[in-house]
Design a protein around this motif. Structure first.
Motif, PDB file in Angstrom:
ATOM      1  N   ASP A  98      -0.549   3.827  -7.293  1.00  0.00           N
ATOM      2  CA  ASP A  98      -0.585   2.395  -6.974  1.00  0.00           C
ATOM      3  C   ASP A  98       0.494   1.634  -7.742  1.00  0.00           C
ATOM      4  OD1 ASP A  98      -2.683   2.722  -5.229  1.00  0.00           O
ATOM      5  OD2 ASP A  98      -4.230   2.201  -6.690  1.00  0.00           O
ATOM      6  N   SER A 142       3.475  -0.543  -6.110  1.00  0.00           N
ATOM      7  CA  SER A 142       3.594  -1.967  -6.441  1.00  0.00           C
ATOM      8  C   SER A 142       4.976  -2.291  -6.982  1.00  0.00           C
ATOM      9  CB  SER A 142       2.528  -2.357  -7.474  1.00  0.00           C
ATOM     10  OG  SER A 142       1.230  -2.221  -6.929  1.00  0.00           O
ATOM     11  N   SER A 167       2.099   5.336  -0.030  1.00  0.00           N
ATOM     12  CA  SER A 167       1.245   4.561   0.872  1.00  0.00           C
ATOM     13  C   SER A 167       1.344   5.166   2.259  1.00  0.00           C
ATOM     14  CB  SER A 167       1.662   3.084   0.917  1.00  0.00           C
ATOM     15  OG  SER A 167       2.842   2.904   1.677  1.00  0.00           O
TER      16      SER A 167
END
Length: 215
Positions: A28, A32, A159
């Motif tokens: 993550d 980000s 992702s």
């Protein structure tokens, strides 16, 4: 003898699954960071890619500067001049140096994974993050850079969605977020994101050493 192998080291299959020791929190974080990076004007220009990549968003890192011994003004200058084909500014240099510093641990963790699988030492030659927006595709092609026969290409999924997949040598494959695999980019392949969310991979080309004795 070349420092790196000069023969085809590709495995004769489209995909090989690799174990991933990178946590979901770090996945993550990597995603980000990339989202913040693409909001700047410093991301890698589209004109550095072939036409069949149109529509994807990417961040390419200078190959050599991940290693302290090669983190030189000359190598950075060549990256901006020869690859990005832009006039370097201090802001450009800071952007790319910060990105390299952030993603370096991911690169070396994946290198350790590859070395455990192959039993060979490797060098991170090319590193990029590639995002395919929702409802986009990369046309079928075969990579033809001279280094492609000398490298293992490793993907880490940052992702994805259930409607994102690759087709290579006639084999269709979907990988979930956090999964890692070796991909044979010398076989004809295409990439498809039919979903409603982006598909983003960290992609690294690793050169294999003939003889390893350190720097």
């Amino acid at each position: 003898m070349s420092l790196f192998v000069d023969t085809d080291i590709k495995f004769p299959v489209p995909f090989i699954d690799l174990p991933s020791s990178i946590s979901s929190i770090d996945i993550d974080s990597a995603y980000s960071y990339f989202l913040k990076a693409i909001s700047t004007k410093f991301c890698t220009p589209d004109y550095t890619r072939s036409d069949h990549f149109n529509g994807s968003i990417w961040l390419r890192f200078v190959n050599k500067c991940m290693y302290p011994e090669l983190d030189t003004d000359e190598n950075w200058g060549n990256f901006f001049k020869d690859f990005l084909k832009i006039e370097e500014t201090p802001e450009h240099r800071k952007f790319y140096k910060d990105a390299v510093a952030f993603y370096k641990p991911y690169v070396f963790t994946l290198m350790d994974t590859l070395e455990a699988y192959t039993g060979k030492k490797h060098f991170a030659h090319g590193v990029e993050i590639n995002m395919m927006p929702a409802h986009s595709s990369i046309k079928a092609h075969t990579d033809n850079h001279p280094y492609d026969v000398q490298t293992h290409r490793v993907h880490l999924v940052l992702s994805t969605n259930n409607d994102s997949y690759m087709i290579c040598n006639g084999e269709r494959r979907h990988y979930d977020k956090g999964q890692c695999f070796i991909f044979n980019n010398k076989m004809r392949h295409s990439v498809h994101n039919d979903g409603d969310t982006p598909r983003t991979h960290l992609v690294i080309d690793f050169l294999q050493f003939n003889n390893w004795s350190g720097w």
